[in-house]
Motif scaffolding. Structure first.
Motif, mmCIF file in Angstrom:
data_model
loop_
_atom_site.group_PDB
_atom_site.id
_atom_site.type_symbol
_atom_site.label_atom_id
_atom_site.label_comp_id
_atom_site.label_asym_id
_atom_site.label_seq_id
_atom_site.Cartn_x
_atom_site.Cartn_y
_atom_site.Cartn_z
ATOM 1 N N LYS A 13 14.262 -40.332 12.204
ATOM 2 C CA LYS A 13 14.158 -41.734 11.815
ATOM 3 C C LYS A 13 15.028 -41.934 10.584
ATOM 4 O O LYS A 13 15.008 -41.112 9.671
ATOM 5 C CB LYS A 13 12.713 -42.104 11.500
ATOM 6 C CG LYS A 13 11.835 -42.171 12.726
ATOM 7 C CD LYS A 13 10.455 -42.660 12.325
ATOM 8 C CE LYS A 13 9.626 -42.957 13.518
ATOM 9 N NZ LYS A 13 9.937 -44.211 14.163
ATOM 10 N N THR A 14 15.786 -42.999 10.553
ATOM 11 C CA THR A 14 16.691 -43.225 9.426
ATOM 12 C C THR A 14 15.948 -43.648 8.169
ATOM 13 O O THR A 14 16.529 -43.658 7.096
ATOM 14 C CB THR A 14 17.754 -44.293 9.779
ATOM 15 O OG1 THR A 14 17.085 -45.498 10.152
ATOM 16 C CG2 THR A 14 18.649 -43.819 10.894
ATOM 17 N N ASN A 15 14.657 -43.960 8.264
ATOM 18 C CA ASN A 15 13.904 -44.304 7.061
ATOM 19 C C ASN A 15 13.245 -43.069 6.446
ATOM 20 O O ASN A 15 12.398 -43.190 5.575
ATOM 21 C CB ASN A 15 12.863 -45.389 7.340
ATOM 22 C CG ASN A 15 11.767 -44.928 8.271
ATOM 23 O OD1 ASN A 15 11.874 -43.902 8.924
ATOM 24 N ND2 ASN A 15 10.714 -45.709 8.358
ATOM 25 N N PRO A 34 20.250 -45.620 4.445
ATOM 26 C CA PRO A 34 20.615 -46.856 5.136
ATOM 27 C C PRO A 34 19.728 -48.003 4.660
ATOM 28 O O PRO A 34 18.548 -47.812 4.364
ATOM 29 C CB PRO A 34 20.381 -46.539 6.611
ATOM 30 C CG PRO A 34 19.621 -45.280 6.657
ATOM 31 C CD PRO A 34 19.757 -44.603 5.345
ATOM 32 N N TRP A 38 16.379 -49.557 9.987
ATOM 33 C CA TRP A 38 15.553 -48.402 10.308
ATOM 34 C C TRP A 38 15.570 -48.199 11.818
ATOM 35 O O TRP A 38 15.220 -49.086 12.578
ATOM 36 C CB TRP A 38 14.130 -48.607 9.801
ATOM 37 C CG TRP A 38 14.063 -48.992 8.364
ATOM 38 C CD1 TRP A 38 13.476 -50.109 7.852
ATOM 39 C CD2 TRP A 38 14.605 -48.286 7.246
ATOM 40 N NE1 TRP A 38 13.616 -50.132 6.487
ATOM 41 C CE2 TRP A 38 14.312 -49.027 6.093
ATOM 42 C CE3 TRP A 38 15.320 -47.100 7.109
ATOM 43 C CZ2 TRP A 38 14.688 -48.612 4.824
ATOM 44 C CZ3 TRP A 38 15.702 -46.688 5.841
ATOM 45 C CH2 TRP A 38 15.377 -47.446 4.722
ATOM 46 N N ARG A 39 16.018 -47.030 12.214
ATOM 47 C CA ARG A 39 16.166 -46.723 13.639
ATOM 48 C C ARG A 39 15.609 -45.341 13.924
ATOM 49 O O ARG A 39 15.462 -44.514 13.035
ATOM 50 C CB ARG A 39 17.633 -46.745 14.050
ATOM 51 C CG ARG A 39 18.300 -48.052 13.831
ATOM 52 C CD ARG A 39 19.738 -48.094 14.272
ATOM 53 N NE ARG A 39 20.283 -46.869 14.794
ATOM 54 C CZ ARG A 39 21.570 -46.597 14.881
ATOM 55 N NH1 ARG A 39 22.425 -47.460 14.444
ATOM 56 N NH2 ARG A 39 22.009 -45.471 15.383
#
Length: 85
Positions: A13-15, A34, A38-39
């Protein structure tokens, strides 16, 4: 063992960017993450005794439709006669 093929999946997860870290004393530690996008990215691959084959990244979590497409389009072309998945 050379005929065995294991399907493995992992995700990120990009978060999940770290909020804290170690830096030089007295200096600000700069970190980058980022902003606002959030992906979830899902990675699927076929593991053999000697290599990784059929790698694939999905933008988002994997579901039955994605998995079926992975098997048909990525995994099946890499299989050899006698392989056990």
């Amino acid at each position: 063992p050379q005929r065995l093929v294991f399907i493995d999946e992992t995700w990120i997860k990009t978060n999940m960017a770290p909020l804290y870290g170690w830096g030089v004393k007295g200096k600000r530690l700069r970190g980058f993450a980022p902003h606002g996008h959030w992906r979830t990215l899902t990675f699927v691959g076929a593991l053999r005794a000697d290599c990784l084959t059929a790698p694939c990244v999905f933008d988002g979590p994997i579901n039955g439709q994605c998995f079926k497409a992975y098997v048909e389009q990525q995994l099946v072309p890499t299989l050899r006669p006698g392989d056990i998945v």
